[in-house]
Scaffold this motif. Structure first.
Motif, PDB file in Angstrom:
ATOM      1  N   ARG A   1       0.816  -1.206   0.000  1.00 43.12           N
ATOM      2  CA  ARG A   1       0.000   0.000   0.000  1.00 43.12           C
ATOM      3  C   ARG A   1       0.855   1.264   0.000  1.00 43.12           C
ATOM      4  NH1 ARG A   1      -4.999   0.266   0.736  1.00 43.12           N
ATOM      5  NH2 ARG A   1      -5.109  -1.737   1.775  1.00 43.12           N
ATOM      6  N   TYR A   2       2.038   1.215   0.583  1.00 42.86           N
ATOM      7  CA  TYR A   2       2.890   2.402   0.725  1.00 42.86           C
ATOM      8  C   TYR A   2       4.161   2.257  -0.090  1.00 42.86           C
ATOM      9  CZ  TYR A   2      -0.144   3.083   4.737  1.00 42.86           C
ATOM     10  OH  TYR A   2      -1.238   3.235   5.540  1.00 42.86           O
ATOM     11  N   GLY A   3       4.629   3.372  -0.635  1.00 41.59           N
ATOM     12  CA  GLY A   3       5.878   3.392  -1.381  1.00 41.59           C
ATOM     13  C   GLY A   3       6.422   4.795  -1.440  1.00 41.59           C
ATOM     14  N   PHE A   4       7.609   4.920  -2.009  1.00 45.56           N
ATOM     15  CA  PHE A   4       8.210   6.249  -2.145  1.00 45.56           C
ATOM     16  C   PHE A   4       9.179   6.274  -3.308  1.00 45.56           C
ATOM     17  CE2 PHE A   4      11.167   3.978   0.528  1.00 45.56           C
ATOM     18  CZ  PHE A   4      12.419   4.420   0.110  1.00 45.56           C
ATOM     19  N   ILE A   5       9.421   7.471  -3.798  1.00 43.07           N
ATOM     20  CA  ILE A   5      10.436   7.749  -4.810  1.00 43.07           C
ATOM     21  C   ILE A   5      11.284   8.880  -4.253  1.00 43.07           C
ATOM     22  CG2 ILE A   5      10.897   8.575  -7.146  1.00 43.07           C
ATOM     23  CD1 ILE A   5       8.122   7.583  -7.937  1.00 43.07           C
ATOM     24  N   MET A   6      12.596   8.726  -4.330  1.00 40.27           N
ATOM     25  CA  MET A   6      13.484   9.789  -3.868  1.00 40.27           C
ATOM     26  C   MET A   6      14.265  10.326  -5.065  1.00 40.27           C
ATOM     27  SD  MET A   6      16.286   9.868  -0.832  1.00 40.27           S
ATOM     28  CE  MET A   6      15.079   9.656   0.430  1.00 40.27           C
ATOM     29  N   THR A   7      14.170  11.634  -5.256  1.00 41.12           N
ATOM     30  CA  THR A   7      14.935  12.289  -6.304  1.00 41.12           C
ATOM     31  C   THR A   7      16.032  13.123  -5.651  1.00 41.12           C
ATOM     32  OG1 THR A   7      13.545  14.268  -6.357  1.00 41.12           O
ATOM     33  CG2 THR A   7      12.853  12.412  -7.734  1.00 41.12           C
TER      34      THR A   7
ATOM     35  N   ILE B   1      16.006  16.260  -5.267  1.00 42.11           N
ATOM     36  CA  ILE B   1      15.492  17.426  -4.554  1.00 42.11           C
ATOM     37  C   ILE B   1      14.335  17.133  -3.608  1.00 42.11           C
ATOM     38  CG2 ILE B   1      16.244  19.112  -6.261  1.00 42.11           C
ATOM     39  CD1 ILE B   1      13.409  19.061  -7.393  1.00 42.11           C
ATOM     40  N   GLU B   2      13.645  15.987  -3.780  1.00 42.98           N
ATOM     41  CA  GLU B   2      12.495  15.737  -2.938  1.00 42.98           C
ATOM     42  C   GLU B   2      12.245  14.249  -2.738  1.00 42.98           C
ATOM     43  OE1 GLU B   2       9.118  17.506  -4.801  1.00 42.98           O
ATOM     44  OE2 GLU B   2       9.142  16.136  -6.480  1.00 42.98           O
ATOM     45  N   LEU B   3      11.457  13.978  -1.724  1.00 40.35           N
ATOM     46  CA  LEU B   3      10.966  12.638  -1.431  1.00 40.35           C
ATOM     47  C   LEU B   3       9.483  12.631  -1.766  1.00 40.35           C
ATOM     48  CD1 LEU B   3      11.260   9.815   0.005  1.00 40.35           C
ATOM     49  CD2 LEU B   3      10.597  10.997   2.085  1.00 40.35           C
ATOM     50  N   VAL B   4       9.054  11.697  -2.605  1.00 40.65           N
ATOM     51  CA  VAL B   4       7.655  11.573  -2.985  1.00 40.65           C
ATOM     52  C   VAL B   4       7.118  10.340  -2.270  1.00 40.65           C
ATOM     53  CG1 VAL B   4       6.030  11.315  -4.889  1.00 40.65           C
ATOM     54  CG2 VAL B   4       8.147  12.589  -5.230  1.00 40.65           C
ATOM     55  N   VAL B   5       6.206  10.553  -1.327  1.00 42.01           N
ATOM     56  CA  VAL B   5       5.619   9.479  -0.541  1.00 42.01           C
ATOM     57  C   VAL B   5       4.260   9.158  -1.148  1.00 42.01           C
ATOM     58  CG1 VAL B   5       4.935   8.767   1.770  1.00 42.01           C
ATOM     59  CG2 VAL B   5       6.816  10.350   1.484  1.00 42.01           C
ATOM     60  N   VAL B   6       3.973   7.861  -1.332  1.00 41.97           N
ATOM     61  CA  VAL B   6       2.783   7.430  -2.055  1.00 41.97           C
ATOM     62  C   VAL B   6       2.003   6.419  -1.219  1.00 41.97           C
ATOM     63  CG1 VAL B   6       1.981   6.245  -4.135  1.00 41.97           C
ATOM     64  CG2 VAL B   6       3.917   7.776  -4.274  1.00 41.97           C
TER      65      VAL B   6
ATOM     66  N   GLN C   1       2.349  12.790  -1.537  1.00 39.32           N
ATOM     67  CA  GLN C   1       2.837  13.907  -0.729  1.00 39.32           C
ATOM     68  C   GLN C   1       4.320  14.080  -1.028  1.00 39.32           C
ATOM     69  OE1 GLN C   1       1.092  15.938   1.402  1.00 39.32           O
ATOM     70  NE2 GLN C   1       2.950  17.112   1.441  1.00 39.32           N
ATOM     71  N   THR C   2       4.745  15.301  -1.271  1.00 39.65           N
ATOM     72  CA  THR C   2       6.157  15.564  -1.534  1.00 39.65           C
ATOM     73  C   THR C   2       6.779  16.288  -0.346  1.00 39.65           C
ATOM     74  OG1 THR C   2       5.670  17.644  -2.644  1.00 39.65           O
ATOM     75  CG2 THR C   2       5.821  15.681  -4.024  1.00 39.65           C
ATOM     76  N   ILE C   3       8.014  15.929  -0.051  1.00 38.44           N
ATOM     77  CA  ILE C   3       8.767  16.558   1.029  1.00 38.44           C
ATOM     78  C   ILE C   3      10.124  16.953   0.461  1.00 38.44           C
ATOM     79  CG2 ILE C   3       9.809  16.222   3.294  1.00 38.44           C
ATOM     80  CD1 ILE C   3       7.302  13.812   2.824  1.00 38.44           C
ATOM     81  N   GLN C   4      10.457  18.226   0.567  1.00 35.55           N
ATOM     82  CA  GLN C   4      11.746  18.707   0.084  1.00 35.55           C
ATOM     83  C   GLN C   4      12.871  18.114   0.928  1.00 35.55           C
ATOM     84  OE1 GLN C   4      12.063  20.666  -2.698  1.00 35.55           O
ATOM     85  NE2 GLN C   4       9.878  20.323  -2.870  1.00 35.55           N
TER      86      GLN C   4
ATOM     87  N   ALA D   1       9.661  11.335   7.497  1.00 40.67           N
ATOM     88  CA  ALA D   1       8.686  10.672   6.620  1.00 40.67           C
ATOM     89  C   ALA D   1       9.081   9.217   6.355  1.00 40.67           C
ATOM     90  CB  ALA D   1       8.565  11.439   5.306  1.00 40.67           C
ATOM     91  N   LEU D   2      10.374   8.966   6.127  1.00 39.81           N
ATOM     92  CA  LEU D   2      10.820   7.592   5.913  1.00 39.81           C
ATOM     93  C   LEU D   2      10.646   6.747   7.173  1.00 39.81           C
ATOM     94  CD1 LEU D   2      13.988   8.132   3.717  1.00 39.81           C
ATOM     95  CD2 LEU D   2      11.811   7.131   3.032  1.00 39.81           C
TER      96      LEU D   2
END
Length: 171
Positions: free
Chosen positions: A29-35, A37-42, A58-61, A93-94
Motif C-alpha cells: 500500500r505504501y511506497g516512495f520515490i526519492m529524487t 530534490i524531494e521525497l515523494v511518498v505514495v 505527498q512531496t517533502i523537500q 517521513a521515511l
C-alpha cells in the motif's frame, strides 16, 4: 512536473506508474520515490482493494529541516501554547513509512497489505475517472502498453500476457 508541459507530465506519470506497478505486483500500500530534490511518498488508497491508478501523493523537500522554536523563560520552563508541531522532514517521513509497514497497524491508519488478487478477479477495473491535468496518451504509448502488459485501459478484459503458459492465471 505536474504543472509543466505535457512532456514533463508524461515523465512524472511514467515514474509514478512504474512505482504503482511494483506496489500492485507485491501487494503493498505504501511506497516512495526519492529524487535529488524531494521525497515523494505514495499511498495506494485507503480501502482493502484500492482503486486502480489512484495514488495519494505527498512531496517533502530534502532540504527541509526542523528547528524547534520554543520560548523558554529564565527558569527553564516554556509556554506549551507556543510550541509548534514538528515540520515533516524526509527522514521523519521515511521513519513513519517504516512504522506503517509493520504488521501491527497504527491507530487511524490502514495496513501495508492491499488485496489485489489475481488478474481474473478484475481489481484493475475498479478505477476512478482520470484527473483533468493528465494528458491523453499518444498512440506510441498505447502500443507500448499493449506490447508490455497485454492491455491499454483498465476496463479491458484479461490479456494473454497476464495468463500463464498453460492458461493458469499468474499471481
Amino acid at each position: 512536473m505536474r504543472v509543466e508541459g505535457n512532456h514533463r507530465k508524461v515523465e512524472y506519470l511514467r515514474g509514478l506508474s512504474h512505482l504503482h506497478q511494483h506496489m500492485r505486483s507485491h501487494g503493498c500500500r505504501y511506497g516512495f520515490i526519492m529524487t535529488e530534490i524531494e521525497l515523494v511518498v505514495v499511498r495506494n488508497g485507503g480501502e482493502s482493494t484500492p482503486h486502480f491508478g489512484y495514488l495519494e501523493i505527498q512531496t517533502i523537500q530534502l532540504n527541509a529541516h526542523d528547528s524547534p522554536e520554543v520560548n523558554t523563560s529564565f527558569d527553564g520552563s516554556y509556554d506549551e501554547e507556543e510550541v509548534k508541531p514538528p515540520k515533516m522532514t524526509a527522514l521523519l517521513a521515511l521513519w513513519y513509512l517504516h512504522m506503517l509497514a509493520r504488521d501491527d497497524t497504527l491507530p487511524g491508519q490502514v495496513g501495508w497489505k492491499s488485496e489485489i488478487g489475481a488478474p481474473a478477479e478484475g481489481t484493475r477495473r475498479k478505477c476512478l475517472p482520470k484527473d483533468e491535468w493528465i494528458p491523453e496518451p499518444q498512440l506510441a504509448e498505447k502500443r507500448e502498453a499493449k506490447r508490455a502488459r497485454g492491455w491499454v485501459w483498465p476496463e479491458e478484459s484479461v490479456g494473454r500476457k497476464e495468463l500463464g503458459k498453460r492458461g493458469d492465471l499468474c499471481v
